[in-house]
Scaffold this active site. Sequence first.
Site, PDB file in Angstrom:
ATOM      1  N   VAL A 139       0.920  -1.126  -0.071  1.00 28.44           N
ATOM      2  CA  VAL A 139      -0.048  -0.141   0.135  1.00 28.44           C
ATOM      3  C   VAL A 139       1.032   1.334  -0.049  1.00 28.44           C
ATOM      4  CG1 VAL A 139      -1.702   1.391   1.245  1.00 28.44           C
ATOM      5  CG2 VAL A 139      -1.949  -1.037   1.091  1.00 28.44           C
ATOM      6  N   PRO A 140       1.104   1.774  -1.053  1.00 32.78           N
ATOM      7  CA  PRO A 140       2.163   2.943  -1.433  1.00 32.78           C
ATOM      8  C   PRO A 140       1.703   4.116  -0.724  1.00 32.78           C
ATOM      9  CG  PRO A 140       0.899   2.736  -3.270  1.00 32.78           C
ATOM     10  CD  PRO A 140       0.211   1.721  -2.330  1.00 32.78           C
ATOM     11  N   CYS A 141       1.682   4.297   0.468  1.00 32.19           N
ATOM     12  CA  CYS A 141       1.600   5.478   1.205  1.00 32.19           C
ATOM     13  C   CYS A 141       2.913   6.494   1.135  1.00 32.19           C
ATOM     14  CB  CYS A 141       1.378   5.321   2.927  1.00 32.19           C
ATOM     15  SG  CYS A 141       2.626   4.285   3.607  1.00 32.19           S
ATOM     16  N   HIS A 142       3.882   6.017   0.598  1.00 33.28           N
ATOM     17  CA  HIS A 142       4.932   7.036   0.441  1.00 33.28           C
ATOM     18  C   HIS A 142       4.696   7.862  -0.936  1.00 33.28           C
ATOM     19  CE1 HIS A 142       5.761   3.189  -2.230  1.00 33.28           C
ATOM     20  NE2 HIS A 142       6.408   4.125  -2.846  1.00 33.28           N
TER      21      HIS A 142
END
Length: 174
Positions: A139-142
């Site tokens: 989950v690419p919260c970056h």
Amino acid sequence: MLAVERFGVNGRDIWIGVIFHGRIQGISFAFTRGELLERIRNLAEFLRGRDVRVSLDVQPSNYTELVYRVLIGELENEKALPELSFEGVTPFERRVYEWLTKNVKRGTVITYGSLAKALETSPRAVGGAMKRNPYPIIVPCHRVVSREGIGHYNLGIEEKKFLLELEGVKEWTG
């Protein structure tokens, strides 16, 4: 169960830790083994606080390789979603995580405000969900940034910059 593995990425060691039971319950990563183990302890405590039954008994798993393949772009984030348990995640958080993972592709970023608008919620609510994301990398919260710059990242700004640069992102603003 806990799987831990070291990988080389762009001349740098990356330690990936995955907590799992059937499916992935949580992920962390760090540049050193010691730092990873501390983050795994914190992640386990966070998950337990959300009534997720967690075991840190070490057991080999293909999940570390799966996370690595997402990290280096060999596997699209969205294809790894079915491996996540979503235990302890609120319905709102799951909606945010799934939308982000399906819509913000490798090499791109989105602002907290734009993500909030897409989900008809507030940037603050989105920021809270990003802070509580137990599945970084998949989950690419970056990829969620501030309109003024890179924004925050629970695992550290150096780690966020590393991930964005690895994906080819040149500018942090959305």
